[in-house]
Design a protein around this motif. Structure first.
Motif, PDB file in Angstrom:
ATOM      1  N   ASP A  12       0.808  -1.220   0.000  1.00 49.67           N
ATOM      2  CA  ASP A  12       0.000   0.000   0.000  1.00 49.67           C
ATOM      3  C   ASP A  12       0.844   1.274   0.000  1.00 49.67           C
ATOM      4  O   ASP A  12       0.319   2.377   0.071  1.00 49.67           O
ATOM      5  CB  ASP A  12      -0.940   0.013   1.214  1.00 49.67           C
ATOM      6  CG  ASP A  12      -0.195  -0.044   2.541  1.00 49.67           C
ATOM      7  OD1 ASP A  12       1.047  -0.216   2.537  1.00 49.67           O
ATOM      8  OD2 ASP A  12      -0.859   0.069   3.594  1.00 49.67           O
ATOM      9  N   GLY A  13       2.172   1.133  -0.086  1.00 53.51           N
ATOM     10  CA  GLY A  13       3.048   2.297  -0.068  1.00 53.51           C
ATOM     11  C   GLY A  13       3.463   2.738  -1.460  1.00 53.51           C
ATOM     12  O   GLY A  13       3.349   1.992  -2.438  1.00 53.51           O
ATOM     13  N   ASP A  14       3.968   3.956  -1.556  1.00 55.64           N
ATOM     14  CA  ASP A  14       4.396   4.523  -2.832  1.00 55.64           C
ATOM     15  C   ASP A  14       5.725   3.908  -3.268  1.00 55.64           C
ATOM     16  O   ASP A  14       6.632   3.712  -2.455  1.00 55.64           O
ATOM     17  CB  ASP A  14       4.541   6.039  -2.701  1.00 55.64           C
ATOM     18  CG  ASP A  14       4.963   6.684  -3.994  1.00 55.64           C
ATOM     19  OD1 ASP A  14       4.148   6.736  -4.923  1.00 55.64           O
ATOM     20  OD2 ASP A  14       6.130   7.114  -4.081  1.00 55.64           O
ATOM     21  N   SER A  15       5.841   3.604  -4.564  1.00 53.44           N
ATOM     22  CA  SER A  15       7.055   2.980  -5.100  1.00 53.44           C
ATOM     23  C   SER A  15       7.719   3.824  -6.176  1.00 53.44           C
ATOM     24  O   SER A  15       8.657   3.373  -6.833  1.00 53.44           O
ATOM     25  CB  SER A  15       6.720   1.599  -5.677  1.00 53.44           C
ATOM     26  OG  SER A  15       5.766   1.718  -6.735  1.00 53.44           O
ATOM     27  N   LEU A  65       3.124   1.271   3.494  1.00 45.56           N
ATOM     28  CA  LEU A  65       2.900   2.685   3.800  1.00 45.56           C
ATOM     29  C   LEU A  65       3.412   3.032   5.191  1.00 45.56           C
ATOM     30  O   LEU A  65       4.104   4.038   5.387  1.00 45.56           O
ATOM     31  CB  LEU A  65       1.405   3.011   3.681  1.00 45.56           C
ATOM     32  CG  LEU A  65       0.995   4.448   3.990  1.00 45.56           C
ATOM     33  CD1 LEU A  65       1.643   5.408   2.991  1.00 45.56           C
ATOM     34  CD2 LEU A  65      -0.527   4.591   3.941  1.00 45.56           C
ATOM     35  N   ASN A  66       3.090   2.201   6.173  1.00 49.61           N
ATOM     36  CA  ASN A  66       3.558   2.411   7.544  1.00 49.61           C
ATOM     37  C   ASN A  66       4.557   1.313   7.877  1.00 49.61           C
ATOM     38  O   ASN A  66       4.183   0.187   8.193  1.00 49.61           O
ATOM     39  CB  ASN A  66       2.381   2.380   8.516  1.00 49.61           C
ATOM     40  CG  ASN A  66       2.805   2.644   9.959  1.00 49.61           C
ATOM     41  OD1 ASN A  66       3.986   2.752  10.259  1.00 49.61           O
ATOM     42  ND2 ASN A  66       1.828   2.746  10.854  1.00 49.61           N
ATOM     43  N   SER A  67       5.835   1.654   7.779  1.00 47.69           N
ATOM     44  CA  SER A  67       6.889   0.654   7.979  1.00 47.69           C
ATOM     45  C   SER A  67       7.010   0.194   9.427  1.00 47.69           C
ATOM     46  O   SER A  67       7.749  -0.743   9.723  1.00 47.69           O
ATOM     47  CB  SER A  67       8.235   1.217   7.505  1.00 47.69           C
ATOM     48  OG  SER A  67       8.183   1.545   6.145  1.00 47.69           O
ATOM     49  N   ARG A  68       6.283   0.851  10.330  1.00 49.37           N
ATOM     50  CA  ARG A  68       6.293   0.394  11.733  1.00 49.37           C
ATOM     51  C   ARG A  68       5.512  -0.901  11.910  1.00 49.37           C
ATOM     52  O   ARG A  68       5.766  -1.662  12.828  1.00 49.37           O
ATOM     53  CB  ARG A  68       5.678   1.468  12.642  1.00 49.37           C
ATOM     54  CG  ARG A  68       6.673   2.468  13.195  1.00 49.37           C
ATOM     55  CD  ARG A  68       6.047   3.287  14.311  1.00 49.37           C
ATOM     56  NE  ARG A  68       5.724   2.482  15.479  1.00 49.37           N
ATOM     57  CZ  ARG A  68       5.127   2.959  16.567  1.00 49.37           C
ATOM     58  NH1 ARG A  68       4.797   4.221  16.625  1.00 49.37           N
ATOM     59  NH2 ARG A  68       4.870   2.180  17.589  1.00 49.37           N
ATOM     60  N   ILE A  69       4.567  -1.126  11.007  1.00 49.22           N
ATOM     61  CA  ILE A  69       3.729  -2.320  11.111  1.00 49.22           C
ATOM     62  C   ILE A  69       4.568  -3.558  10.796  1.00 49.22           C
ATOM     63  O   ILE A  69       5.280  -3.606   9.794  1.00 49.22           O
ATOM     64  CB  ILE A  69       2.531  -2.220  10.150  1.00 49.22           C
ATOM     65  CG1 ILE A  69       1.625  -1.046  10.543  1.00 49.22           C
ATOM     66  CG2 ILE A  69       1.742  -3.518  10.124  1.00 49.22           C
ATOM     67  CD1 ILE A  69       0.516  -0.773   9.557  1.00 49.22           C
ATOM     68  N   THR A  70       4.476  -4.551  11.655  1.00 52.57           N
ATOM     69  CA  THR A  70       5.282  -5.762  11.480  1.00 52.57           C
ATOM     70  C   THR A  70       4.450  -6.959  11.026  1.00 52.57           C
ATOM     71  O   THR A  70       4.952  -8.075  10.968  1.00 52.57           O
ATOM     72  CB  THR A  70       6.011  -6.113  12.787  1.00 52.57           C
ATOM     73  OG1 THR A  70       5.044  -6.276  13.835  1.00 52.57           O
ATOM     74  CG2 THR A  70       6.998  -5.029  13.184  1.00 52.57           C
ATOM     75  N   LEU A  82      13.482 -10.111  -5.073  1.00 51.17           N
ATOM     76  CA  LEU A  82      12.488  -9.535  -4.157  1.00 51.17           C
ATOM     77  C   LEU A  82      13.144  -8.469  -3.290  1.00 51.17           C
ATOM     78  O   LEU A  82      14.173  -8.718  -2.660  1.00 51.17           O
ATOM     79  CB  LEU A  82      11.893 -10.625  -3.263  1.00 51.17           C
ATOM     80  CG  LEU A  82      10.909 -10.160  -2.182  1.00 51.17           C
ATOM     81  CD1 LEU A  82       9.647  -9.564  -2.805  1.00 51.17           C
ATOM     82  CD2 LEU A  82      10.557 -11.316  -1.240  1.00 51.17           C
ATOM     83  N   ASN A  83      12.554  -7.285  -3.261  1.00 55.09           N
ATOM     84  CA  ASN A  83      13.063  -6.195  -2.432  1.00 55.09           C
ATOM     85  C   ASN A  83      11.923  -5.685  -1.557  1.00 55.09           C
ATOM     86  O   ASN A  83      10.885  -5.240  -2.065  1.00 55.09           O
ATOM     87  CB  ASN A  83      13.613  -5.057  -3.296  1.00 55.09           C
ATOM     88  CG  ASN A  83      14.490  -4.102  -2.513  1.00 55.09           C
ATOM     89  OD1 ASN A  83      14.336  -3.947  -1.314  1.00 55.09           O
ATOM     90  ND2 ASN A  83      15.419  -3.450  -3.204  1.00 55.09           N
ATOM     91  N   VAL A  84      12.115  -5.769  -0.256  1.00 49.31           N
ATOM     92  CA  VAL A  84      11.037  -5.466   0.690  1.00 49.31           C
ATOM     93  C   VAL A  84      11.333  -4.174   1.447  1.00 49.31           C
ATOM     94  O   VAL A  84      12.314  -4.091   2.193  1.00 49.31           O
ATOM     95  CB  VAL A  84      10.848  -6.637   1.675  1.00 49.31           C
ATOM     96  CG1 VAL A  84       9.758  -6.311   2.687  1.00 49.31           C
ATOM     97  CG2 VAL A  84      10.490  -7.896   0.909  1.00 49.31           C
ATOM     98  N   PHE A  85      10.470  -3.191   1.246  1.00 51.07           N
ATOM     99  CA  PHE A  85      10.585  -1.907   1.936  1.00 51.07           C
ATOM    100  C   PHE A  85       9.661  -1.921   3.152  1.00 51.07           C
ATOM    101  O   PHE A  85       8.706  -1.162   3.270  1.00 51.07           O
ATOM    102  CB  PHE A  85      10.270  -0.771   0.972  1.00 51.07           C
ATOM    103  CG  PHE A  85      11.284  -0.651  -0.133  1.00 51.07           C
ATOM    104  CD1 PHE A  85      12.435   0.107   0.037  1.00 51.07           C
ATOM    105  CD2 PHE A  85      11.108  -1.343  -1.327  1.00 51.07           C
ATOM    106  CE1 PHE A  85      13.383   0.198  -0.971  1.00 51.07           C
ATOM    107  CE2 PHE A  85      12.047  -1.267  -2.344  1.00 51.07           C
ATOM    108  CZ  PHE A  85      13.193  -0.497  -2.163  1.00 51.07           C
ATOM    109  N   ALA A  86       9.968  -2.832   4.058  1.00 50.85           N
ATOM    110  CA  ALA A  86       9.238  -3.056   5.303  1.00 50.85           C
ATOM    111  C   ALA A  86      10.142  -3.929   6.171  1.00 50.85           C
ATOM    112  O   ALA A  86      11.229  -4.351   5.731  1.00 50.85           O
ATOM    113  CB  ALA A  86       7.902  -3.749   5.042  1.00 50.85           C
ATOM    114  N   SER A  87       9.720  -4.222   7.390  1.00 49.78           N
ATOM    115  CA  SER A  87      10.568  -5.025   8.267  1.00 49.78           C
ATOM    116  C   SER A  87      10.609  -6.472   7.798  1.00 49.78           C
ATOM    117  O   SER A  87       9.723  -6.942   7.077  1.00 49.78           O
ATOM    118  CB  SER A  87      10.055  -4.971   9.713  1.00 49.78           C
ATOM    119  OG  SER A  87       9.013  -5.902   9.908  1.00 49.78           O
ATOM    120  N   GLN A  88      11.641  -7.181   8.216  1.00 49.94           N
ATOM    121  CA  GLN A  88      11.779  -8.589   7.861  1.00 49.94           C
ATOM    122  C   GLN A  88      10.612  -9.418   8.384  1.00 49.94           C
ATOM    123  O   GLN A  88      10.269 -10.459   7.809  1.00 49.94           O
ATOM    124  CB  GLN A  88      13.105  -9.171   8.391  1.00 49.94           C
ATOM    125  CG  GLN A  88      13.254  -9.178   9.900  1.00 49.94           C
ATOM    126  CD  GLN A  88      13.927  -7.917  10.413  1.00 49.94           C
ATOM    127  OE1 GLN A  88      13.652  -6.816   9.949  1.00 49.94           O
ATOM    128  NE2 GLN A  88      14.814  -8.081  11.377  1.00 49.94           N
TER     129      GLN A  88
END
Length: 560
Positions: free
Chosen positions: A426-429, A467-472, A494-500
């Protein structure tokens, strides 16, 4: 000898000094004792008790809110404020107003774990702790602490309720997550030490949290009282390990969490923040902590549900806390403490111990000579070029390559190679796509109902943007199935712009290469693209394990 004893006593409660800072001159220590004693000796009982309270303040609310804060300062002599949402100019102006109203200068606190931007608009934002945990060079963490301390100091903030030193051993933790540096006690400790050293070198007090350890919980103490079912031996050796090391290095404060810890508190349902055994016997006794002890916010359900309004403040003070954060009713809380004092349930020595410690901290941060915050150039000072450069350097050192089968990375600029980008989440790329396009020919593929058409490409980059990278939370089952389906018949990076943690349900067996970029910021997207095409080296190591396959410390170097 009698003349020396008070100075030695005062030195024993010094807080906030950096370990590399020169020892304070005797004249300064004498001046501090004189200032603390003069303030304390001229206070009424009500004014002394008022120093124990710090209340919430907002710079994005109306005049009614400002007037209510003014009233609490004038009528109850509260000791400090904790600022929440708003903007820097508004907060500076309000701080100046409130300080001019207060008889004793106010201690100003904030939660600025990743900088002032955690609460305020128009300020620089720094990476989350879990991103910092992936960085091997701890000098960069010290620089982050320095820069956050510099910004706090510029805005008139004296104490930052950071660092979080919870060891996040539970991937389902709903409130700590990426606020933790790592799942390993040594990595958490090293990062916390560096961050604290940097921040306190800028004369901003640090406060480690959440004692005795909020990392292995699956409940949010803002909403309920989480239970920690760990043995006291495990808590002592793991959860308390960072605190023990920080206490040897002049940690200024500790925030005590609202947790139910049966192995440490035998009375059922007593939150750790209100437990005399945990606060006084363990924290101040066994661990010999001499700095300021803060409750976590007393309006959180983890504590507020335990006692009636006002009563909870008394219980918290009796437990051994120095500063009571954000009680639900200051008037009732103060009256309960005063009543207990008059009944000899609280001694003068106990009250003096906390109040003088608070006043000593105020002297240490310069409140004996308060000067109003200058708002000229404030916005530019809090958004300096150094912050941008430091953010860039952090992500360069944090972004982690987990897998690189057949050395598919770096991609390189082969004109004959056909590459497609599939963006999920849901985040901008857009920054990521534009950064890649500045180096290689790449098509954006958005028709996810026609994934068979991806077979015409040599390599598929799947980027997941939260969108909210705090969400795990894990990625959706639909995204999981889609990624695995594309990977089965294509060469996928695969490239993940969020936590593992978001990838815990994903199979990596058919994925050629995998990168954790941790956050969906523009800087993270730019740096990650540079690593993918080979213009930067990858250096990061996982700060927490993933999927049982990649353990903490995993990471592959991709050289230029």
């Amino acid at each position: 000898m009698k003349r020396i004893i008070p100075v030695v006593f005062l030195l024993s409660i010094l807080i906030g000094c950096n370990k590399n800072e020169a020892v304070k001159a005797p004249s300064e220590n004498i001046a501090k004792k004189k200032w603390v004693d003069s303030i304390y000796n001229n206070m009424t009982l009500r004014e002394k008790v008022g120093q124990l309270f710090m209340i919430a303040a907002y710079s994005n609310k109306d005049k009614k809110h400002t007037d209510s804060i003014q009233k609490l300062i004038k009528n109850y002599g509260i000791g400090g404020l904790v600022f929440f949402q708003g903007g820097p100019i508004r907060q500076a102006n309000q701080t100046n107003l409130y300080q001019s109203t207060s008889k004793v200068p106010l201690l100003i606190g904030m939660d600025a774990e990743w900088g002032l931007n955690m609460r305020l608009d128009s300020t620089a934002r720094f990476p989350y702790n879990m991103t910092l945990g992936a960085v091997k060079n701890n000098d960069l963490i010290r620089k982050i602490g320095e820069k956050i301390g510099e910004h706090c100091n510029r805005l008139g903030v004296h104490i930052n309720f950071a660092p979080v030193v919870d060891i996040n051993t539970n991937s389902k933790n709903p409130i700590i997550g990426v606020r933790s540096f790592a799942e390993d006690k040594y990595n958490v400790t090293d990062k916390a030490l560096a961050f604290t050293e940097g921040m306190q070198s800028k004369n901003v007090l640090a406060s480690a949290k959440h004692f005795p350890g909020h990392g292995d919980t699956d409940k949010d103490s803002h909403k309920t009282l989480p239970t920690v079912l760990l043995s006291k031996e495990r808590i002592d050796s793991v959860e308390m390990y960072p605190y023990k090391q920080l206490f040897k290095n002049n940690m200024a404060g500790v925030m005590v969490a609202h947790l139910n810890v049966p192995s440490l508190e035998k009375e059922e349902g007593v939150p750790s923040s209100l437990s005399h055994h945990i606060v006084t016997d363990i924290l101040k006794g066994q661990l010999n902590f001499k700095g300021l002890v803060f409750t976590d916010a007393l309006n959180m359900k983890g504590a507020a549900n335990y006692k009636e309004k006002g009563e909870i403040d008394l219980v918290a003070f009796k437990a051994g806390n120095d500063i009571l954060l954000m009680g639900e009713n200051v008037s009732k809380g103060m009256n309960k403490i005063i009543e207990a004092y008059n009944k000899k349930e609280i001694t003068e020595e106990r009250l003096m111990h906390s109040v003088k410690k608070i006043l000593a901290a105020k002297f240490d941060v310069g409140l004996n000579n308060f000067t109003p915050i200058e708002t000229t150039n404030l916005i530019s000072d809090l958004n300096d070029d150094e912050s941008n450069s430091l953010n860039n350097e952090i992500f360069t050192n944090a972004i982690t390559v987990l897998k690189n089968k057949n050395n598919i990375l770096p991609i390189g600029n082969d004109e004959n190679k056909k590459v497609a980008l599939v963006s999920l989440g849901d985040g901008d790329s857009s920054t990521f796509l534009n950064s890649l396009r500045s180096h290689i020919n790449i098509d954006e593929f958005s028709d996810l109902k026609q994934i068979d058409k991806l077979n015409m490409y040599d390599e598929i980059i799947i980027s997941y943007h939260r969108l909210n990278s705090r969400i795990t939370a894990k990625i959706s089952n639909d995204d999981k199935i889609l990624i695995e389906k594309i990977a089965k018949n294509n060469n996928v990076i695969l490239n993940v712009f969020a936590s593992q943690y978001s990838l815990e349900n994903l199979s990596f067996s058919d994925i050629e290469a995998a990168i954790i970029s941790y956050e969906n910021s523009e800087i993270a997207q730019k740096v990650s693209s540079e690593i993918m095409i080979g213009n930067k080296n990858s250096k990061g190591k996982l700060s927490a394990s993933l999927n049982g396959k990649f353990v903490a410390g995993s990471g592959i170097k991709i050289l230029k």
